[in-house]
Design a protein around this motif. Structure first.
Motif, PDB file in Angstrom:
ATOM      1  N   GLN A   1       0.863  -1.174   0.000  1.00 36.21           N
ATOM      2  CA  GLN A   1       0.000   0.000   0.000  1.00 36.21           C
ATOM      3  C   GLN A   1       0.900   1.224   0.000  1.00 36.21           C
TER       4      GLN A   1
ATOM      5  N   PHE B   1       0.880   5.453   0.613  1.00 35.89           N
ATOM      6  CA  PHE B   1       0.048   6.489   1.215  1.00 35.89           C
ATOM      7  C   PHE B   1       0.932   7.668   1.574  1.00 35.89           C
TER       8      PHE B   1
ATOM      9  N   ARG C   1       4.579   7.516   0.972  1.00 36.37           N
ATOM     10  CA  ARG C   1       5.303   6.355   1.478  1.00 36.37           C
ATOM     11  C   ARG C   1       4.585   5.112   0.997  1.00 36.37           C
ATOM     12  N   SER C   2       5.382   4.047   0.758  1.00 41.70           N
ATOM     13  CA  SER C   2       4.715   2.802   0.421  1.00 41.70           C
ATOM     14  C   SER C   2       5.453   1.669   1.100  1.00 41.70           C
ATOM     15  N   GLY C   3       4.774   0.598   1.280  1.00 43.84           N
ATOM     16  CA  GLY C   3       5.415  -0.537   1.930  1.00 43.84           C
ATOM     17  C   GLY C   3       4.416  -1.631   2.217  1.00 43.84           C
TER      18      GLY C   3
ATOM     19  N   VAL D   1       1.980  -3.448   4.368  1.00 43.16           N
ATOM     20  CA  VAL D   1       1.134  -3.075   5.493  1.00 43.16           C
ATOM     21  C   VAL D   1       0.502  -4.333   6.049  1.00 43.16           C
ATOM     22  N   GLU D   2       0.767  -4.580   7.306  1.00 42.57           N
ATOM     23  CA  GLU D   2       0.231  -5.781   7.925  1.00 42.57           C
ATOM     24  C   GLU D   2      -1.271  -5.640   8.058  1.00 42.57           C
TER      25      GLU D   2
ATOM     26  N   THR E   1      -9.887  -2.106   1.556  1.00 38.65           N
ATOM     27  CA  THR E   1     -10.162  -0.670   1.602  1.00 38.65           C
ATOM     28  C   THR E   1      -9.678  -0.016   0.318  1.00 38.65           C
TER      29      THR E   1
ATOM     30  N   LEU F   1      -0.091  10.622   9.832  1.00 34.03           N
ATOM     31  CA  LEU F   1      -1.315  11.012   9.131  1.00 34.03           C
ATOM     32  C   LEU F   1      -2.034   9.726   8.759  1.00 34.03           C
ATOM     33  N   ALA F   2      -3.339   9.727   8.876  1.00 26.46           N
ATOM     34  CA  ALA F   2      -4.090   8.524   8.549  1.00 26.46           C
ATOM     35  C   ALA F   2      -5.261   8.880   7.663  1.00 26.46           C
TER      36      ALA F   2
ATOM     37  N   ASP G   1      -8.062   3.214   5.440  1.00 29.26           N
ATOM     38  CA  ASP G   1      -7.597   2.559   6.650  1.00 29.26           C
ATOM     39  C   ASP G   1      -6.083   2.366   6.621  1.00 29.26           C
ATOM     40  N   VAL G   2      -5.396   3.445   6.390  1.00 32.22           N
ATOM     41  CA  VAL G   2      -3.950   3.361   6.280  1.00 32.22           C
ATOM     42  C   VAL G   2      -3.364   4.609   6.937  1.00 32.22           C
ATOM     43  N   ALA G   3      -2.184   4.451   7.456  1.00 32.09           N
ATOM     44  CA  ALA G   3      -1.545   5.587   8.110  1.00 32.09           C
ATOM     45  C   ALA G   3      -0.059   5.539   7.837  1.00 32.09           C
ATOM     46  N   THR G   4       0.571   6.690   7.907  1.00 30.59           N
ATOM     47  CA  THR G   4       2.017   6.718   7.774  1.00 30.59           C
ATOM     48  C   THR G   4       2.581   7.828   8.640  1.00 30.59           C
TER      49      THR G   4
ATOM     50  N   GLY H   1       5.550   8.917   7.886  1.00 31.63           N
ATOM     51  CA  GLY H   1       6.632   9.437   7.065  1.00 31.63           C
ATOM     52  C   GLY H   1       7.745   8.427   6.909  1.00 31.63           C
TER      53      GLY H   1
ATOM     54  N   VAL I   1       4.420   2.529   6.651  1.00 33.53           N
ATOM     55  CA  VAL I   1       2.999   2.559   6.333  1.00 33.53           C
ATOM     56  C   VAL I   1       2.355   1.453   7.161  1.00 33.53           C
ATOM     57  N   PHE I   2       1.249   1.728   7.765  1.00 36.98           N
ATOM     58  CA  PHE I   2       0.599   0.678   8.547  1.00 36.98           C
ATOM     59  C   PHE I   2      -0.908   0.813   8.486  1.00 36.98           C
ATOM     60  N   LYS I   3      -1.551  -0.268   8.893  1.00 37.19           N
ATOM     61  CA  LYS I   3      -3.012  -0.285   8.863  1.00 37.19           C
ATOM     62  C   LYS I   3      -3.502   0.456  10.079  1.00 37.19           C
ATOM     63  N   PHE I   4      -4.278   1.483   9.819  1.00 36.65           N
ATOM     64  CA  PHE I   4      -4.677   2.422  10.866  1.00 36.65           C
ATOM     65  C   PHE I   4      -5.453   1.729  11.985  1.00 36.65           C
TER      66      PHE I   4
ATOM     67  N   GLU J   1      10.731   3.574  -0.921  1.00 35.33           N
ATOM     68  CA  GLU J   1      11.079   2.361  -0.178  1.00 35.33           C
ATOM     69  C   GLU J   1      10.329   2.374   1.146  1.00 35.33           C
ATOM     70  N   GLY J   2       9.594   1.351   1.355  1.00 34.03           N
ATOM     71  CA  GLY J   2       8.828   1.281   2.591  1.00 34.03           C
ATOM     72  C   GLY J   2       9.524   0.388   3.587  1.00 34.03           C
ATOM     73  N   ALA J   3       8.718  -0.359   4.286  1.00 30.76           N
ATOM     74  CA  ALA J   3       9.237  -1.193   5.368  1.00 30.76           C
ATOM     75  C   ALA J   3       9.971  -2.412   4.837  1.00 30.76           C
ATOM     76  N   LYS J   4       9.793  -2.662   3.569  1.00 29.16           N
ATOM     77  CA  LYS J   4      10.335  -3.903   3.019  1.00 29.16           C
ATOM     78  C   LYS J   4      11.852  -3.918   3.046  1.00 29.16           C
TER      79      LYS J   4
END
Lengths: 450, 310, 319
Positions: free
Chosen positions: B185, B187, B190-192, B194-195, B214, C228-229, C234-237, C239, C242-245, C316-319
């Motif tokens: 995802q 947003f 940022r992208s990555g 998302v659990e 969603t 910010l979400a 249903d997503v937030a970051t 900066g 990225v995670f599920k809010f 580049e995200g969390a990966k």
């Protein structure tokens, strides 16, 4: 002494101040005008530099302007309210009181209506209220109700002024003063005391009386809801509307006693504004005061018992902290003492009554102040208490508003009789109903009309 | 339950790191290794023994034996933190449960009862020490794989159901394995990954995961198994079609239920109109009264109306 | 990977950049042109409808929200700086000196345990402020942000009395604006220039959110504590990640300020569950006084540069 003789005597007494200007009058009026002008200058500064010239800040966002607003709205309550209730119930002793009661209402309400405008950050956008007004806002309820009440009070004052204006029109004639004659002609709307005219006046008057009571209550309710509809500690209360309404009746009655005393003294009206009238108003004052004390008790008991949220901090500050002298003076000097003095027949003397009436109004102003300011200075988040001290600009504008209030009454009293002549006469006529009474204004006395 | 999951998840990441870092380059099949067998009694006064020591690289089997005297109703599920492994339940009926791990991580790890009641956390806990050194171990983790067949993805009412199978290298199902699901995802720049959820595999090694999308479009769903006991980590990415069923409006978002009751909303509609009407009525009365007062002047003028009424 | 998501923008509208060079120059040009004819350029008038009608647009609307991770916030005392979120906010909005739209408080949690609490506008769904505004100058936009139309505000301060969080500020005098602000294209989403006698507050950097950027405070936070979400997606970051809010809130015992008032704030706070956060009661950590935009030497040009630098975010995200 029959009714017409008594009317003659009353006219001499009441119409005398309308003619001629004494030196004292000039000094008094000059002072009031000067104070008003000072207020205007202060307001001009405020318009130029913004509300930064006031002591208000991001914590205490409202100060003496809003306190004045609530106070003046309170003063305005009693006049027409008492006049209307006494007229409706046919209380004979009302007759000399009605005129200046209504006048007090109009004068106080005019000042009251000015206050929110003075408090506005953008007075140049006042018209936005008309164009973008949202009826969901309690402030707009004020914008709707206060002018309505003011209009009602003006109409009410005007209606019962018609016969007296006609009388003045006939008495003055064109030769005394053209301008004045024209004024009385306009206000007299060709009144000749005909039965049809009386009927119409009575109809209009009765409708106004019936409307003015709920309108007065509505005014004080909407004023209270500016506060009562927020989450602030000290404001978040369900009894605020009746609490404010009763407080208004109380302070308004006290102001009536004060105004009555001044007119009695200055215009030498001891014959008409008797000790009896003071006694009756004092009983009203005591009654309203007791109800107000009861509301005060109910309001503070419920919050003091629960000590919810910020209420404990607020009450601590009110009862024992920074505002304690004001609060306790307001309570003892402004509420308890006047009620006790007015309630005990022995102490119900004119000088004492006038003293406690003034005290009651000082107390009520303080009460308004400690409703508005401490709740706002209470921190909503963990920051320091807000501080508020009125600045010179605010004090000048406040003084000017009181001067304006007095000035309106002074000017009116210079133009119109302060006691309703026709109402007094009507009462005497009813007293002597057995006798054949000629119409108050024989057609022969009519001035020629174009 | 929540804390356990979180602990597992965080430890799983640790484990995954270890595995990826390649602690065991010289891996030999686990079966070839003689297992170090340890028995731990779970008694009224705690675990016996409370500390066990093994060598790094060994295949370790710890058997917990239910041995309560005074508390016949006690039941336990033993977990070994750091190795992400959990035993079957032991109680008066099922007295034994065994956990197997490849002791590839050195250090000290707590094992304890995971049922959150009474004093389990305090009493029923012990320590596993994995000593480095000898290098005599060499037991390797069993390879695993996640499989999601196209038929295992179904969509109903906008919800996507995914049946993920967790299998070992011999295609045998692995039960009790935690599979974490992610989507890609992006947003706010940022992208990555998302659990979006975590499910545990059942007896046949299947985890059923339901996702309420969603987003609309083809989503990349990643399923990750972080490894457990003797099993290696694995992951799989599949595309899933998704269509967002929910259309949010203001005050009606996916999260907290909000908005006012219908009655209040309706009240809001008519109340201003009523207020305005009332005020208008009052002003109409004013005008009527003023008109009356003005009519006063007409009355005496000798007009036909005036005479008639007088 | 192709996440097809319809643009949050109404079709046919390009994302606004309130302060781009083009706009500024355009503004100057227009002002010059209009100067000749003596017409004053009119500021943007947005629809200040207090009630937002459901619109049948194609894509789901963004519903902005915010999460503040209290476990991460140290009031910037550990880096010996003033709270960076506040300074970033001051610089982004040229917040009139003396005001702080975002404040960092030291709060006592349960048991007197102190921690820091950044407090900004809660963007309440059941907002007391929007209810009481007599002219509809403060309102919710379609994305759930409470905005102020400074062209309409009459300065009665009723909203300030109504706000239970004390977030609203007032321009008591003539506010200090950066040079050139007079030509900025005013919009409630980016209220510049600031006007005398009107109410100001945080608007969740609505202008940045439109451009797909996190708010200035979030990007200013060195701890990535502010996220910010979007409640629709249903997503937030914050900066960084990225995670599920909803999952993040539920996993971490999120709460909202003064929730019992029923204002339904859109800002959530994360105390975590049992993790240690805040600081020791004996540590006298006092956040430094944040610098205003003037003290930071902020200008419109610098802000524009900053925005440009943010145009190319790392993907580049969390990966």
């Amino acid at each position: 002494m029959n009714a017409s003789e008594r009317q003659q005597r009353l006219e001499e007494r009441v119409l005398a101040p309308l003619t001629g200007f004494s030196q004292t009058w000039f000094i008094w009026t000059g002072c009031l005008i000067a104070l008003s002008v000072l207020g205007f200058i202060a307001y001009a500064y405020q318009v130029r530099d913004g509300l930064a010239v006031t002591g208000m800040g991001d914590d205490v966002i409202w100060g003496v302007y809003i306190s004045n607003f609530v106070f003046f709205s309170g003063l305005s309550m009693a006049g027409t309210f008492i006049s209307a209730i006494l007229r409706l119930t046919g209380a004979e002793w009302r007759r000399p009181l009605t005129r200046f009661s209504e006048l007090t209402t109009v004068a106080a309400l005019s000042m009251c209506a000015l206050m929110p405008a003075i408090d506005m950050g953008r007075p140049d956008r006042l018209w936005h209220l008309l164009v973008y007004g949202r009826l969901e806002s309690p402030l707009l309820w004020d914008i709707l109700v206060i002018p309505t009440y003011l209009a009602a009070s003006l109409i009410y004052l005007f209606l019962f002024l018609i016969p007296d204006s006609a009388l003045l029109r006939d008495r003055t004639g064109v030769r005394v003063s053209g301008a004045r004659h024209r004024l009385y002609s306009i206000f007299g709307v060709r009144w000749r005391g005909l039965p049809e005219q009386r009927r119409r006046l009575e109809l209009g008057g009765t409708i106004m009386m019936l409307m003015i009571i709920p309108l007065g209550v509505a005014t004080h309710s909407v004023v209270s809801w500016i506060f009562g509809l927020t989450f602030r500690a000290g404001w978040n209360s369900t009894i605020f509307a009746p609490y404010f309404a009763v407080g208004a009746l109380y302070s308004g009655t006290a102001m009536l006693i004060t105004v009555m005393f001044i007119f009695r003294r200055v215009y030498h009206l001891e014959e008409y504004l008797t000790e009896k009238h003071f006694q009756y108003l004092a009983i009203l004052l005591a009654a309203f005061g007791i109800i107000y004390l009861y509301f005060t008790f109910a309001e503070y008991l419920t919050v003091t018992y629960k000590l919810e949220g910020g209420e404990d901090l607020l009450l601590g500050e009110l009862f024992f902290g920074r505002y304690a002298p004001l609060v306790w003076f307001g309570f003892f000097g402004g509420q308890l003492l006047p009620v006790v003095i007015a309630a005990i027949p022995k102490t119900r003397t004119i000088p004492l009554l006038v003293t406690v009436s003034v005290l009651a109004n000082i107390g009520m102003w303080i009460k308004r102040f400690v409703i508005v300011v401490p709740s706002l200075s209470l921190p909503l988040m963990p920051y320091a208490w807000g501080v508020y001290t009125p600045t010179a600009a605010e004090i000048f504008i406040t003084i000017a508003s009181f001067a304006g209030f007095a000035l309106l009454i002074t000017i009116f009293a210079k133009l119109f009789p302060i006691i309703s002549i026709w109402e007094m006469t009507e009462g005497w006529e009813e007293e002597h109903s057995a006798a054949e009474v000629p119409p108050a204004m024989p057609p022969a006395q009519l001035a020629p009309q174009g | 339950m929540k804390s356990r999951r979180l602990a597992l998840a965080s430890l799983a990441i640790l484990l995954a790191f270890t595995v990826i870092a390649g602690v065991h380059p010289l891996a030999t099949p686990a079966v070839a290794q003689e297992a170090t067998k340890i028995t731990v009694k779970v008694t009224d006064s705690g675990l016996d023994p409370e500390t066990i020591e093994v060598e790094q690289g060994k295949l370790v089997e710890i058997t917990f034996i239910w041995d309560h005297k005074a508390y016949p109703n006690e039941e336990h599920i033993m977990v070994l933190e750091g190795y992400n492994v959990e035993s079957d339940k032991i109680d008066a009926q099922h007295k034994e449960a065994t956990i197997k791990i490849v002791a590839n991580k050195p250090g000290t790890f707590t094992f304890k009862c995971d049922l959150e009641c009474d004093l389990h956390d305090f009493l029923q806990n012990g320590v596993l020490k994995v000593k480095t050194g000898s290098g005599g171990g060499g037991a390797a983790l069993t390879k695993t794989k996640i499989s999601i067949e196209p038929a295992a993805i179904s969509i109903k009412d906008g919800k996507v159901t995914v049946n993920a199978s967790l299998l070992d290298d011999k295609d045998q199902p692995i039960p009790k394995g935690d599979i974490t699901f992610f989507i890609n995802q992006s947003f706010a720049g940022r992208s990555g990954l998302v659990e979006i959820g975590e499910e545990r595999t059942g007896p046949v090694g299947q985890a059923r995961f339901v996702y309420e999308p969603t987003l609309t479009g083809t989503l990349k769903l990643t399923a990750k198994f972080e490894g457990m006991g003797i099993y290696d980590a694995s992951e799989l990415a599949v595309d899933i079609p998704a269509s967002r069923a929910f259309q949010a409006e203001f005050g009606e978002s996916v999260l907290p239920a909000s908005g006012h009751s219908q009655e209040l909303v309706e009240l809001k509609d008519w109340a201003p109109a009523a207020l305005i009407s009332l005020i208008a009525l009052i002003w109409a009365a004013f005008i009527f009264i003023l008109y009356q007062a003005w009519r006063v002047s007409r009355v005496g003028d000798g007009g036909p109306g005036g005479d008639a009424s007088a | 990977m192709e996440t097809e998501r319809t643009s949050p923008q109404p079709a046919g509208k390009s994302p606004r950049q309130p302060l781009s060079r083009r706009r500024l120059l355009g503004g100057i040009g227009a002002a010059a042109a209009l100067g000749a004819t003596g017409v004053i350029p009119l500021a943007n008038h947005v629809s200040a409808e207090p009630e937002v009608k459901a619109s049948a647009s194609t894509g789901p609307k963004r519903q902005w929200a915010m999460v503040i991770d209290l476990r991460k916030c140290e009031g910037c005392t550990t880096i010996d700086k003033a709270p960076q979120c506040v300074e970033a906010c001051n610089a982004e909005h040229f917040v009139p000196p003396g005001q702080e739209w975002l404040q960092v408080f030291e709060v006592e949690g349960p048991g007197g345990h102190p921690h820091f609490l950044p407090r900004l506008c809660m963007q309440c769904e059941n907002a007391p402020c929007t209810k009481v505004c007599p002219v509809g100058a403060t309102y919710h936009n379609e994305e759930g942000i409470v905005l102020i139309n400074h062209d309409r505000c009459i300065g009665c301060r009723m909203c300030m009395a109504a706000c239970p969080y004390g977030v609203r500020r007032f321009n008591w005098g003539e506010p200090e604006n950066p040079p050139g602000a007079a030509l900025a294209n005013y919009s409630p989403e980016y209220p510049l220039p600031h006007r005398k006698g009107t109410v100001e507050k945080c608007m969740l950097c609505a202008h940045r959110a439109k451009d797909g950027k996190i708010p200035a405070c979030a990007s200013g936070c060195p701890m990535f504590a502010i996220s910010l979400a979007d409640m629709t997606e249903d997503v937030a970051t914050n900066g960084k990640d990225v995670f599920k809010f909803s999952r993040f809130l539920a996993d971490n015992s999120a709460y909202r300020l003064k929730e019992d008032l029923g204002t339904k704030p859109r800002v959530w706070y994360i105390p975590g569950h049992g993790q240690e956060y805040g600081h020791h009661v004996d540590d006298n950590l006092i956040p430094k006084e944040p610098r205003s935009w003037q003290e930071q030497g902020m200008t419109l040009d610098k802000l524009e540069e900053k925005h440009k630098a943010e145009e190319h975010p790392q993907t580049e995200g969390a990966k």
